[in-house]
Each structure stands twice: as C-alpha cells, then as structure tokens.
Design a protein around this motif. Structure first.
Motif, PDB file in Angstrom:
ATOM      1  N   ILE A   1       0.860  -1.184   0.000  1.00  0.00           N
ATOM      2  CA  ILE A   1       0.000   0.000   0.000  1.00  0.00           C
ATOM      3  C   ILE A   1       0.893   1.228   0.000  1.00  0.00           C
ATOM      4  O   ILE A   1       1.705   1.421   0.913  1.00  0.00           O
ATOM      5  N   GLY A   2       0.759   2.068  -1.030  1.00  0.00           N
ATOM      6  CA  GLY A   2       1.614   3.236  -1.171  1.00  0.00           C
ATOM      7  C   GLY A   2       1.334   4.307  -0.138  1.00  0.00           C
ATOM      8  O   GLY A   2       0.246   4.364   0.463  1.00  0.00           O
ATOM      9  N   GLU A   3       2.290   5.186   0.060  1.00  0.00           N
ATOM     10  CA  GLU A   3       2.189   6.210   1.097  1.00  0.00           C
ATOM     11  C   GLU A   3       0.977   7.119   0.890  1.00  0.00           C
ATOM     12  O   GLU A   3       0.557   7.383  -0.233  1.00  0.00           O
ATOM     13  N   ASN A   4       0.392   7.530   2.001  1.00  0.00           N
ATOM     14  CA  ASN A   4      -0.739   8.475   2.071  1.00  0.00           C
ATOM     15  C   ASN A   4      -2.076   7.872   1.644  1.00  0.00           C
ATOM     16  O   ASN A   4      -3.107   8.554   1.699  1.00  0.00           O
ATOM     17  N   SER A   5      -2.100   6.636   1.196  1.00  0.00           N
ATOM     18  CA  SER A   5      -3.362   6.057   0.717  1.00  0.00           C
ATOM     19  C   SER A   5      -4.290   5.681   1.875  1.00  0.00           C
ATOM     20  O   SER A   5      -3.858   5.516   3.018  1.00  0.00           O
ATOM     21  N   ILE A   6      -5.576   5.553   1.533  1.00  0.00           N
ATOM     22  CA  ILE A   6      -6.616   5.268   2.525  1.00  0.00           C
ATOM     23  C   ILE A   6      -7.387   4.027   2.096  1.00  0.00           C
ATOM     24  O   ILE A   6      -7.785   3.901   0.930  1.00  0.00           O
ATOM     25  N   ILE A   7      -7.617   3.129   3.048  1.00  0.00           N
ATOM     26  CA  ILE A   7      -8.417   1.926   2.816  1.00  0.00           C
ATOM     27  C   ILE A   7      -9.718   2.070   3.592  1.00  0.00           C
ATOM     28  O   ILE A   7      -9.705   2.258   4.816  1.00  0.00           O
ATOM     29  N   GLY A   8     -10.861   1.994   2.903  1.00  0.00           N
ATOM     30  CA  GLY A   8     -12.150   2.149   3.561  1.00  0.00           C
ATOM     31  C   GLY A   8     -12.449   1.021   4.528  1.00  0.00           C
ATOM     32  O   GLY A   8     -11.917  -0.092   4.406  1.00  0.00           O
ATOM     33  N   ALA A   9     -13.309   1.289   5.499  1.00  0.00           N
ATOM     34  CA  ALA A   9     -13.653   0.302   6.519  1.00  0.00           C
ATOM     35  C   ALA A   9     -14.210  -0.979   5.905  1.00  0.00           C
ATOM     36  O   ALA A   9     -14.902  -0.946   4.883  1.00  0.00           O
ATOM     37  N   CYS A  10     -13.891  -2.101   6.539  1.00  0.00           N
ATOM     38  CA  CYS A  10     -14.393  -3.433   6.166  1.00  0.00           C
ATOM     39  C   CYS A  10     -13.942  -3.888   4.778  1.00  0.00           C
ATOM     40  O   CYS A  10     -14.586  -4.733   4.155  1.00  0.00           O
ATOM     41  N   SER A  11     -12.837  -3.341   4.298  1.00  0.00           N
ATOM     42  CA  SER A  11     -12.319  -3.730   2.982  1.00  0.00           C
ATOM     43  C   SER A  11     -11.481  -5.000   3.086  1.00  0.00           C
ATOM     44  O   SER A  11     -10.928  -5.312   4.137  1.00  0.00           O
ATOM     45  N   VAL A  12     -11.386  -5.717   1.958  1.00  0.00           N
ATOM     46  CA  VAL A  12     -10.475  -6.852   1.838  1.00  0.00           C
ATOM     47  C   VAL A  12      -9.494  -6.509   0.718  1.00  0.00           C
ATOM     48  O   VAL A  12      -9.874  -6.381  -0.444  1.00  0.00           O
ATOM     49  N   VAL A  13      -8.218  -6.337   1.090  1.00  0.00           N
ATOM     50  CA  VAL A  13      -7.207  -5.880   0.144  1.00  0.00           C
ATOM     51  C   VAL A  13      -6.421  -7.092  -0.355  1.00  0.00           C
ATOM     52  O   VAL A  13      -5.681  -7.719   0.402  1.00  0.00           O
ATOM     53  N   THR A  14      -6.602  -7.403  -1.636  1.00  0.00           N
ATOM     54  CA  THR A  14      -5.973  -8.591  -2.221  1.00  0.00           C
ATOM     55  C   THR A  14      -4.855  -8.247  -3.194  1.00  0.00           C
ATOM     56  O   THR A  14      -4.126  -9.135  -3.630  1.00  0.00           O
TER      57      THR A  14
END
Length: 205
Positions: free
Chosen positions: A172-185
């Motif tokens: 995950i690159g700098e400053n990025s945001i992952i929304g709640a309850c996400s699954v990052v594949t």
C-alpha cells in the motif's frame, strides 16, 4: 441526586483508569521485552498478545500507541492486539503508529511505515496459512510445507479503516486510505482511496 452520583462515578472511574493504565503499560513492557521485541516509547490501553518464535524478529518504533479490547477505542469486535512472528520471519512497525485490536501475523515479512493509522479490528496477513491444494491439506506436513507466503508493505501515512483485512503480497503506497471493512488482495498505489470486498479504486487524493 443523579447528577451527584454521575460526578462521583466519573471521578472513581478516572482513578481506576489511571491505576489500570499504569499496570497495563508495565504488563505490556514485560510481554514485549520477554519476546525479545525491540521497542521504543509507547502508550497502551490494555495489553497485547505477542508471540515471536525463535529466529523471528519484531521491531517497533518510538511513539507507538495501541488499544487492546474495549479500552480506549470501543468501536466493536474487541480483542487484544496480536503480534505473531513465525520462525525466521520479521515484523517492522515504524514510528508514531497507532492501532486498535489489530492482528498482525508474519510468516515471512510485514513492514509498516511511519505515521500509519490502523483502525479497530484490522487483520494483516502475509500468508495463506494453509495449502491451496485440497489433497495437500489432508496431511499437516504437506499442508504447512505448501502454504504460500508473500511479504506485505504498508507505506508512510497510510490510514486503514476499521475491520479491514490486508492479505499476502500487498503493498500500500504512502498516504493512501483503505475504507472500513475492505479486503485488500492486490497492491494499491500511493495517494489513492480504495474500498470494498475486494477493494476497488474510488479516487485520488
């Protein structure tokens, strides 16, 4: 009458929390030190579960903050923070990182940058835990031997929303945001917002 009782309750609660926070920090210090974790200044509500296997390495930078269970950040799905580092694996957490009820399982390598915020109940795995082949899973020896591990890297200033899961091989690159309850594949570039299951691009920052 109710106002008096409320004020008395809050005063007693504050004293209890001050005493408890002191005990929690001492217990957390013993747990980290006993697992040969290299760590700097930290603050904690509650204390974590830590298991660093022989040959594993865990490094935590200064100004680390964690909430364990409902104490400090009661947003649901409470548990203690979990740091598990397998034999020969490495977990590196940068400076000024904050997390609540987070589970980090490193079978190879997980690296978290500086000023990262990790929401309540987030899980970060660099392994499948089991073989993807059904026949291999029948035998514990082959199941463990054929599991797949890939390193995870989370850049500086990343914000991961509550109850998300980060899977093996993700960067995950700098400053990025992952929304709640996400699954990052899959990996996410810097300066972007992603969310969903599986995660999808929403917009640039």
């Amino acid at each position: 009458m109710q106002k008096v009782v409320t004020l008395l309750y809050k005063a007693i609660r504050k004293v209890i929390l001050l005493v408890r926070n002191g005990m929690d920090k001492l217990i957390a210090w013993i747990i980290l030190y006993g697992n040969n974790v290299k760590f700097g200044k930290f603050e904690t509500n509650g204390f974590p579960y830590v298991s660093v296997a022989q040959g594993g390495s865990c490094i935590i930078g200064d100004d680390f903050q964690m909430n364990n269970g409902n104490i400090g950040n009661p947003i649901g799905r409470p548990q203690r923070c979990i740091f598990f580092v397998d034999r020969g694996a490495k977990l590196v957490i940068g400076e000024s990182v904050g997390m609540s009820s987070t589970a980090i399982i490193a079978h190879q390598r997980i690296e978290i940058g500086d000023y990262v915020k990790i929401g309540g109940g987030v899980c970060i795995y660099d392994t499948d835990f089991h073989s993807l082949d059904a026949e291999s899973r029948r035998k514990p020896e082959s199941d463990i031997k054929l599991k797949r591990n890939k390193p995870v890297r989370i850049g500086d200033n990343v914000f991961i929303g509550a109850h998300s899961t980060i899977l093996k091989g993700v960067e995950i690159g700098e400053n990025s945001i992952i929304g709640a309850c996400s699954v990052v594949t899959k990996s996410i570039p810097a300066n972007e917002i992603w969310a969903g299951n599986p995660t999808q691009f929403l917009k640039k920052i």
